[in-house]
Scaffold this motif. Structure first.
Motif, PDB file in Angstrom:
ATOM      1  N   ALA A  12      56.504  93.960  -8.341  1.00 55.84           N
ATOM      2  CA  ALA A  12      55.530  93.848  -7.246  1.00 55.84           C
ATOM      3  C   ALA A  12      54.695  95.121  -7.159  1.00 55.84           C
ATOM      4  N   GLY A  13      54.399  95.719  -8.336  1.00 55.86           N
ATOM      5  CA  GLY A  13      53.535  96.900  -8.379  1.00 55.86           C
ATOM      6  C   GLY A  13      52.075  96.472  -8.406  1.00 55.86           C
ATOM      7  N   GLY A  14      51.210  97.341  -8.926  1.00 58.08           N
ATOM      8  CA  GLY A  14      49.773  97.049  -8.941  1.00 58.08           C
ATOM      9  C   GLY A  14      49.458  95.785  -9.716  1.00 58.08           C
ATOM     10  N   ALA A  15      49.963  95.685 -10.928  1.00 66.19           N
ATOM     11  CA  ALA A  15      49.679  94.508 -11.757  1.00 66.19           C
ATOM     12  C   ALA A  15      50.335  93.266 -11.148  1.00 66.19           C
ATOM     13  N   GLY A  16      51.531  93.439 -10.628  1.00 65.60           N
ATOM     14  CA  GLY A  16      52.245  92.319 -10.012  1.00 65.60           C
ATOM     15  C   GLY A  16      51.486  91.758  -8.826  1.00 65.60           C
ATOM     16  N   ARG A  17      50.882  92.647  -8.071  1.00 64.35           N
ATOM     17  CA  ARG A  17      50.098  92.223  -6.913  1.00 64.35           C
ATOM     18  C   ARG A  17      48.954  91.300  -7.356  1.00 64.35           C
ATOM     19  N   ALA A  18      48.239  91.743  -8.368  1.00 67.82           N
ATOM     20  CA  ALA A  18      47.095  90.957  -8.857  1.00 67.82           C
ATOM     21  C   ALA A  18      47.568  89.608  -9.392  1.00 67.82           C
ATOM     22  N   ILE A  19      48.659  89.613 -10.120  1.00 65.16           N
ATOM     23  CA  ILE A  19      49.122  88.371 -10.740  1.00 65.16           C
ATOM     24  C   ILE A  19      49.672  87.405  -9.695  1.00 65.16           C
ATOM     25  N   ALA A  20      50.350  87.917  -8.701  1.00 66.33           N
ATOM     26  CA  ALA A  20      50.886  87.030  -7.651  1.00 66.33           C
ATOM     27  C   ALA A  20      49.756  86.303  -6.912  1.00 66.33           C
ATOM     28  N   PHE A  21      48.711  87.021  -6.541  1.00 68.40           N
ATOM     29  CA  PHE A  21      47.589  86.367  -5.850  1.00 68.40           C
ATOM     30  C   PHE A  21      46.908  85.349  -6.767  1.00 68.40           C
ATOM     31  N   ALA A  66      58.519  93.512  -2.553  1.00 70.83           N
ATOM     32  CA  ALA A  66      58.477  92.083  -2.882  1.00 70.83           C
ATOM     33  C   ALA A  66      58.256  91.272  -1.599  1.00 70.83           C
ATOM     34  N   GLU A  67      58.939  91.679  -0.524  1.00 70.71           N
ATOM     35  CA  GLU A  67      58.788  90.969   0.765  1.00 70.71           C
ATOM     36  C   GLU A  67      57.340  91.093   1.255  1.00 70.71           C
ATOM     37  N   GLU A  68      56.833  92.301   1.187  1.00 71.71           N
ATOM     38  CA  GLU A  68      55.458  92.570   1.653  1.00 71.71           C
ATOM     39  C   GLU A  68      54.448  91.741   0.870  1.00 71.71           C
ATOM     40  N   LEU A  69      54.623  91.742  -0.455  1.00 77.66           N
ATOM     41  CA  LEU A  69      53.680  90.993  -1.297  1.00 77.66           C
ATOM     42  C   LEU A  69      53.798  89.495  -1.031  1.00 77.66           C
ATOM     43  N   ALA A  70      55.028  89.006  -0.905  1.00 78.59           N
ATOM     44  CA  ALA A  70      55.220  87.573  -0.631  1.00 78.59           C
ATOM     45  C   ALA A  70      54.538  87.194   0.684  1.00 78.59           C
ATOM     46  N   ILE A  89      58.715  82.521 -16.236  1.00 80.22           N
ATOM     47  CA  ILE A  89      59.149  83.874 -15.859  1.00 80.22           C
ATOM     48  C   ILE A  89      58.039  84.822 -16.304  1.00 80.22           C
ATOM     49  N   VAL A  90      57.552  85.651 -15.382  1.00 78.46           N
ATOM     50  CA  VAL A  90      56.499  86.610 -15.734  1.00 78.46           C
ATOM     51  C   VAL A  90      57.008  88.008 -15.453  1.00 78.46           C
ATOM     52  N   ASN A  91      57.016  88.847 -16.474  1.00 81.54           N
ATOM     53  CA  ASN A  91      57.409  90.236 -16.251  1.00 81.54           C
ATOM     54  C   ASN A  91      56.179  91.076 -15.962  1.00 81.54           C
ATOM     55  N   THR A  92      56.029  91.541 -14.733  1.00 84.05           N
ATOM     56  CA  THR A  92      54.912  92.439 -14.396  1.00 84.05           C
ATOM     57  C   THR A  92      55.423  93.853 -14.155  1.00 84.05           C
TER      58      THR A  92
END
Ligand code: ATR
Length: 266
Positions: A138-147, A167-171, A196-199
């Motif tokens: 849930a880092g920088g790249a994870g944030r972009a990919i989740a959205f 992870a909670e915050e991003l969710a 499964i995506v590894n960010t």
């Protein structure tokens, strides 16, 4: 391969801004593309210190033959604040990695990490819409990919991160933006999920631990990376050994280049 651009007074100029600048790859990638596609354009590295960003931006705006920018560390958040308009992903993520200067003087920004990931999946024949996803990180790249995954309409998104709060915050943020998509913070357990995506950054270095217990991967899974080097991360090797399909990290960047080029008019 050396680039032999034919630069004239009509050549449109694009830049990448960063601090430090020496490591950027965008000039090589974009100039090769300009040459290959016969576009009369050039991309140059522009070393901009953080405190000089507003001054540099005023300078770019003052040049009618300056088309746009790729933006990287440390400017992705600050340049967003200087934009007149923002694309949806840039606004939601709170950062931009491409900026365009329109003829009417307006400056527009957006973030293409997540869109690049989605386009990369599609170019390999994988469709994320309607699929259930375990996202690691849930880092920088994870944030972009989740959205981006949520905006494409995945059927479920479980976000796992070492630092659970992130992870909670991003969710929570993704759920607020896309209320119809079930999003939750959870364990790194892919059972019952399809992709499964590894960010996380785990896999970049030899000594890194695996980002999840790979014994839980099965042949029904698609395991995707965003790490480009090494090409075969330990996670992908383990996924292949389990009979799962794999998706390599380079597709995200490859597709992102095309998306950014379209956006900045390159
Ligand atoms: P990027 O911009 O490349 O995404 P980042 O924002 O620093 O980089 O994010 C790195 C991601 O890898 C995060 O999800 C991070 O987890 P934390 O938020 O808990 O730091 C994850 N990560 C990095 N090193 C890790 C490790 N040793 N174990 C587990 N996760 C790790």
């Amino acid at each position: 391969m050396p680039v032999t651009l034919d630069i004239t007074g009509k050549t449109r100029v694009f830049g990448i801004i960063a601090d430090p600048i020496h490591h950027v790859r965008a000039p090589m990638v974009f100039n090769e593309m300009f040459e290959r596609t016969g576009r009369d354009a050039i991309m140059v590295p522009l070393h901009v210190r953080p405190e000089q960003l507003p001054t540099a931006v005023e300078g770019f705006k003052a040049m009618p033959n300056f088309g746009g920018l790729c933006v990287t560390v440390p400017h992705k958040v600050e340049i967003m604040k200087l934009c007149d308009t923002l694309g949806e992903q840039g606004r939601l993520i709170g950062a931009t990695n491409a900026v365009r200067f329109d003829p009417d003087g307006r400056m527009s920004g957006d973030m293409f990490d997540g869109k690049g990931f989605i386009a990369g999946m599609r170019c390999q024949g994988f469709e994320p819409a309607g699929k259930s996803v375990l996202q690691l990180g849930a880092g920088g790249a994870g944030r972009a990919i989740a959205f981006a995954l949520a905006s494409e309409g995945v059927s479920k998104l479980v976000i796992h991160n070492r630092t659970r709060d992130k992870a909670e915050e991003l969710a929570t943020a993704v759920k607020a933006a896309y209320p119809s998509v079930p999003v939750e913070a959870g364990d790194a357990d892919p059972r019952g999920l399809e992709i499964i995506v590894n960010t996380t950054s785990l896999g970049l270095h030899d000594e890194d631990p695996l980002p999840m217990e790979t014994g839980l991967i099965s042949p029904e899974h698609l395991v995707a990376e965003i790490i480009m080097i090494p090409v075969e991360t330990p996670l992908l090797k383990a996924a292949k050994a389990k009979g799962a399909q794999v998706h390599y990290g380079r597709h995200m960047l490859d597709e992102q280049i095309t998306l950014i080029a379209d956006y900045i008019g390159a």
